[in-house]
Write a protein that holds these residues in place. Structure first.
Motif, PDB file in Angstrom:
ATOM      1  N   GLU A  21     -18.903  27.043 -33.464  1.00  0.00           N
ATOM      2  CA  GLU A  21     -18.477  26.590 -32.142  1.00  0.00           C
ATOM      3  C   GLU A  21     -17.966  27.741 -31.288  1.00  0.00           C
ATOM      4  OE1 GLU A  21     -15.689  23.498 -32.923  1.00  0.00           O
ATOM      5  OE2 GLU A  21     -17.217  22.115 -33.714  1.00  0.00           O
ATOM      6  N   ALA A  22     -17.338  28.729 -31.931  1.00  0.00           N
ATOM      7  CA  ALA A  22     -16.882  29.900 -31.187  1.00  0.00           C
ATOM      8  C   ALA A  22     -18.069  30.656 -30.595  1.00  0.00           C
ATOM      9  CB  ALA A  22     -16.065  30.820 -32.098  1.00  0.00           C
ATOM     10  N   VAL A  23     -19.170  30.724 -31.347  1.00  0.00           N
ATOM     11  CA  VAL A  23     -20.373  31.395 -30.855  1.00  0.00           C
ATOM     12  C   VAL A  23     -21.001  30.601 -29.711  1.00  0.00           C
ATOM     13  CG1 VAL A  23     -22.734  32.065 -31.434  1.00  0.00           C
ATOM     14  CG2 VAL A  23     -20.878  32.534 -33.040  1.00  0.00           C
ATOM     15  N   ALA A  24     -21.098  29.287 -29.893  1.00  0.00           N
ATOM     16  CA  ALA A  24     -21.845  28.458 -28.933  1.00  0.00           C
ATOM     17  C   ALA A  24     -21.071  28.165 -27.658  1.00  0.00           C
ATOM     18  CB  ALA A  24     -22.243  27.141 -29.601  1.00  0.00           C
ATOM     19  N   TYR A  25     -19.749  28.020 -27.751  1.00  0.00           N
ATOM     20  CA  TYR A  25     -18.997  27.503 -26.594  1.00  0.00           C
ATOM     21  C   TYR A  25     -18.001  28.488 -26.015  1.00  0.00           C
ATOM     22  CZ  TYR A  25     -21.103  23.082 -27.861  1.00  0.00           C
ATOM     23  OH  TYR A  25     -22.015  22.090 -28.134  1.00  0.00           O
ATOM     24  N   ASP A  26     -18.053  29.736 -26.456  1.00  0.00           N
ATOM     25  CA  ASP A  26     -17.212  30.747 -25.831  1.00  0.00           C
ATOM     26  C   ASP A  26     -17.588  30.854 -24.359  1.00  0.00           C
ATOM     27  OD1 ASP A  26     -15.949  33.015 -24.906  1.00  0.00           O
ATOM     28  OD2 ASP A  26     -16.280  34.169 -26.725  1.00  0.00           O
ATOM     29  N   SER A  27     -16.651  30.609 -23.479  1.00  0.00           N
ATOM     30  CA  SER A  27     -16.946  30.566 -22.040  1.00  0.00           C
ATOM     31  C   SER A  27     -17.447  31.901 -21.512  1.00  0.00           C
ATOM     32  CB  SER A  27     -15.699  30.144 -21.257  1.00  0.00           C
ATOM     33  OG  SER A  27     -14.636  31.049 -21.502  1.00  0.00           O
ATOM     34  N   SER A  28     -17.151  32.988 -22.228  1.00  0.00           N
ATOM     35  CA  SER A  28     -17.573  34.298 -21.756  1.00  0.00           C
ATOM     36  C   SER A  28     -18.955  34.678 -22.271  1.00  0.00           C
ATOM     37  CB  SER A  28     -16.560  35.367 -22.195  1.00  0.00           C
ATOM     38  OG  SER A  28     -16.555  35.461 -23.616  1.00  0.00           O
ATOM     39  N   THR A  29     -19.597  33.739 -23.001  1.00  0.00           N
ATOM     40  CA  THR A  29     -20.888  34.045 -23.598  1.00  0.00           C
ATOM     41  C   THR A  29     -22.001  33.939 -22.552  1.00  0.00           C
ATOM     42  OG1 THR A  29     -20.132  33.240 -25.739  1.00  0.00           O
ATOM     43  CG2 THR A  29     -22.482  33.492 -25.478  1.00  0.00           C
ATOM     44  N   TRP A  30     -22.138  34.938 -21.752  1.00  0.00           N
ATOM     45  CA  TRP A  30     -23.262  35.081 -20.835  1.00  0.00           C
ATOM     46  C   TRP A  30     -23.572  36.575 -20.680  1.00  0.00           C
ATOM     47  CZ3 TRP A  30     -26.999  32.162 -19.344  1.00  0.00           C
ATOM     48  CH2 TRP A  30     -27.876  32.659 -18.362  1.00  0.00           C
ATOM     49  N   PRO A  31     -24.753  37.001 -20.896  1.00  0.00           N
ATOM     50  CA  PRO A  31     -25.925  36.163 -21.202  1.00  0.00           C
ATOM     51  C   PRO A  31     -25.794  35.455 -22.542  1.00  0.00           C
ATOM     52  CG  PRO A  31     -26.401  38.472 -21.604  1.00  0.00           C
ATOM     53  CD  PRO A  31     -25.064  38.444 -20.935  1.00  0.00           C
ATOM     54  N   PRO A  32     -26.721  34.523 -22.826  1.00  0.00           N
ATOM     55  CA  PRO A  32     -26.642  33.791 -24.105  1.00  0.00           C
ATOM     56  C   PRO A  32     -26.563  34.761 -25.274  1.00  0.00           C
ATOM     57  CG  PRO A  32     -28.310  32.809 -22.689  1.00  0.00           C
ATOM     58  CD  PRO A  32     -27.858  34.060 -22.000  1.00  0.00           C
ATOM     59  N   PRO A  33     -25.846  34.387 -26.320  1.00  0.00           N
ATOM     60  CA  PRO A  33     -25.586  35.328 -27.419  1.00  0.00           C
ATOM     61  C   PRO A  33     -26.827  35.669 -28.234  1.00  0.00           C
ATOM     62  CG  PRO A  33     -24.842  33.128 -28.003  1.00  0.00           C
ATOM     63  CD  PRO A  33     -25.225  33.067 -26.552  1.00  0.00           C
ATOM     64  N   VAL A  34     -26.845  36.884 -28.749  1.00  0.00           N
ATOM     65  CA  VAL A  34     -27.788  37.302 -29.777  1.00  0.00           C
ATOM     66  C   VAL A  34     -26.961  37.490 -31.040  1.00  0.00           C
ATOM     67  CG1 VAL A  34     -29.362  39.113 -30.551  1.00  0.00           C
ATOM     68  CG2 VAL A  34     -29.360  38.406 -28.140  1.00  0.00           C
ATOM     69  N   VAL A  35     -27.192  36.648 -32.036  1.00  0.00           N
ATOM     70  CA  VAL A  35     -26.318  36.557 -33.208  1.00  0.00           C
ATOM     71  C   VAL A  35     -27.074  36.948 -34.468  1.00  0.00           C
ATOM     72  CG1 VAL A  35     -24.695  35.090 -34.453  1.00  0.00           C
ATOM     73  CG2 VAL A  35     -25.251  34.580 -32.068  1.00  0.00           C
ATOM     74  N   ALA A  36     -26.543  37.893 -35.220  1.00  0.00           N
ATOM     75  CA  ALA A  36     -27.113  38.277 -36.513  1.00  0.00           C
ATOM     76  C   ALA A  36     -26.225  37.724 -37.621  1.00  0.00           C
ATOM     77  CB  ALA A  36     -27.229  39.788 -36.633  1.00  0.00           C
ATOM     78  N   VAL A  37     -26.831  37.043 -38.597  1.00  0.00           N
ATOM     79  CA  VAL A  37     -26.095  36.471 -39.727  1.00  0.00           C
ATOM     80  C   VAL A  37     -26.388  37.327 -40.953  1.00  0.00           C
ATOM     81  CG1 VAL A  37     -25.714  34.416 -41.132  1.00  0.00           C
ATOM     82  CG2 VAL A  37     -26.328  34.171 -38.708  1.00  0.00           C
ATOM     83  N   CYS A  38     -25.338  37.930 -41.520  1.00  0.00           N
ATOM     84  CA  CYS A  38     -25.511  38.922 -42.600  1.00  0.00           C
ATOM     85  C   CYS A  38     -24.625  38.565 -43.790  1.00  0.00           C
ATOM     86  CB  CYS A  38     -25.124  40.319 -42.119  1.00  0.00           C
ATOM     87  SG  CYS A  38     -25.875  40.819 -40.559  1.00  0.00           S
ATOM     88  N   GLY A  39     -25.049  39.036 -44.942  1.00  0.00           N
ATOM     89  CA  GLY A  39     -24.249  38.843 -46.144  1.00  0.00           C
ATOM     90  C   GLY A  39     -25.107  38.990 -47.381  1.00  0.00           C
ATOM     91  N   PRO A  40     -24.487  39.087 -48.555  1.00  0.00           N
ATOM     92  CA  PRO A  40     -25.240  39.251 -49.807  1.00  0.00           C
ATOM     93  C   PRO A  40     -26.020  37.996 -50.160  1.00  0.00           C
ATOM     94  CG  PRO A  40     -22.897  38.947 -50.263  1.00  0.00           C
ATOM     95  CD  PRO A  40     -23.031  39.074 -48.781  1.00  0.00           C
TER      96      PRO A  40
END
Length: 377
Positions: A21-40
């Motif tokens: 929800e922090a990624v999707a609804y952060d009011s400052s998220t413009w332009p739309p986010p580019v999100v990388a999901v990382c981990g083992p």
């Protein structure tokens, strides 16, 4: 930014939801986010990515998904690097889904170690396509080119060459947000901070969100076995699309008989260029080693828009039942449409092992029959 904290599955689930929800609804998220999901490996990257996609689709009409994990891709059979555009939320996050990609490349292996440079060129090519065709802001007259967010799923190989590939991806893409899943086994985790950036680059604008892995106790011996089983399931599901929708499968024998009954597509051998992505055999022996293998299907007309990638897009997978060099034909089964197959003039060899139910197909009589018909023409 870190959201780690709390104990138990309920707290972890809430932690994941808060991060999405922090990624999707952060009011400052413009332009739309580019999100990388990382981990083992086995940390829950795919599961979190599905949750994140659903959450983003609650705000945006469309969300792009770039899958760089050739061993355990989310929406395709193994061996693909693919870009998808989703418009509907997934109702059941526990099910395996196959979806037709917007664009894809066939890597032909389940790990990056044989040819990391080629894998990176595919990933960069798909990201370039995303930027050119989907991440546009000024073309308001074309609703298909309105900016949409991007979720990037990465491999669980985070040491050695795997870490190098991941670092190169993050440097090229420059995501606005990196989700890092962390296990309790510190030796398996990624380095802290923006490890992919040069120290001289100083502070980065990237927002790193750290969440706990879905499983904090390693399963050791089961991991490789389960990975192979899931790959086989995805391959079987892919080729099952060749069967009629009302075809019932109650046993393994039903599946074998169903695949054996599929009328294969016939490709003229002289028309085909065979590309060995990983230099496994000599050029002179290419055709002899095609029978009984899974291959990528391509067309020289499907040229990539990116200068980063040397090969055309892939239009689908095929399983080669037989090769008849004197008769100048290849027999293959594939769910790809006849319209697309008419343009196929490239076959990409692969290192992917075909499921046993495909390897059991009997083809000698079929080859003889086609050879006799060609002789009578």
């Amino acid at each position: 930014m870190s959201t780690c904290g709390g104990e138990g599955p309920e707290e972890r689930e809430r932690e994941w939801e808060d991060a999405a929800e922090a990624v999707a609804y952060d009011s400052s998220t413009w332009p739309p986010p580019v999100v990388a999901v990382c981990g083992p490996g086995n940390s829950g990257k795919s599961a979190f990515s599905r949750l994140l996609l659903n959450t983003l689709l609650g705000r945006y009409k469309k969300v792009a998904y770039l899958d760089t994990d050739v061993g355990q891709p989310e929406f395709t059979p193994p061996g693909f690097v693919s870009l998808h555009v989703l418009e509907e939320q997934t109702k059941d996050l526990t099910m395996l889904y196959l979806r037709p990609p917007k664009r894809c490349f066939f890597f032909g292996d389940v790990g990056a170690h044989k040819n990391p440079k080629l894998l990176l060129s595919y990933i960069f090519g798909l990201y370039d396509y995303f930027l050119q065709e989907l991440y546009c802001f000024n073309e308001t007259d074309d609703p298909k080119k309105s900016a949409i967010p991007l979720v990037i799923n990465t491999s669980g190989w985070v040491k050695g060459i795997g870490l190098h590939v991941l670092s190169e991806i993050l440097r090229y893409v420059s995501p606005s947000i990196v989700i890092r899943l962390r296990t309790t086994s510190e030796g398996k985790n990624l380095p802290d901070g923006a490890f992919w950036l040069d120290v001289r680059e100083g502070d980065s604008r990237v927002n790193i969100i750290e969440i706990r892995a879905s499983q904090n106790s390693p399963r050791h011996l089961l991991v490789k076995k389960e990975a192979r089983m899931i790959r086989d399931l995805r391959l079987v599901a892919y080729f099952r699309q060749c069967l009629p929708r009302d075809f019932s499968v109650f046993s393994y024998d039903d599946l074998v008989q169903g695949f054996a009954a599929i009328e294969p597509f016939q490709l003229p051998l002289s028309k085909i260029q065979v590309i060995d992505l990983h230099c496994q055999i000599s050029d002179d022996a290419q055709h002899d080693f095609l029978a009984g293998t899974i291959v990528g299907l391509g067309s020289s007309k499907c040229v990539s828009l990116s200068t980063e990638c040397p090969f055309p897009w892939c239009i689908g997978l095929g399983f080669i039942k037989a090769v008849n060099i004197p008769g100048n034909f290849i027999l293959l089964i594939t769910p790809a449409s006849r319209r697309l197959l008419a343009n196929v003039d490239i076959i990409f060899r692969s290192c992917i092992v075909a499921p046993t139910c495909l390897l059991q197909l009997q083809v000698s009589d079929e080859v003889d029959d086609i050879t006799d018909r060609l002789r009578d023409l």
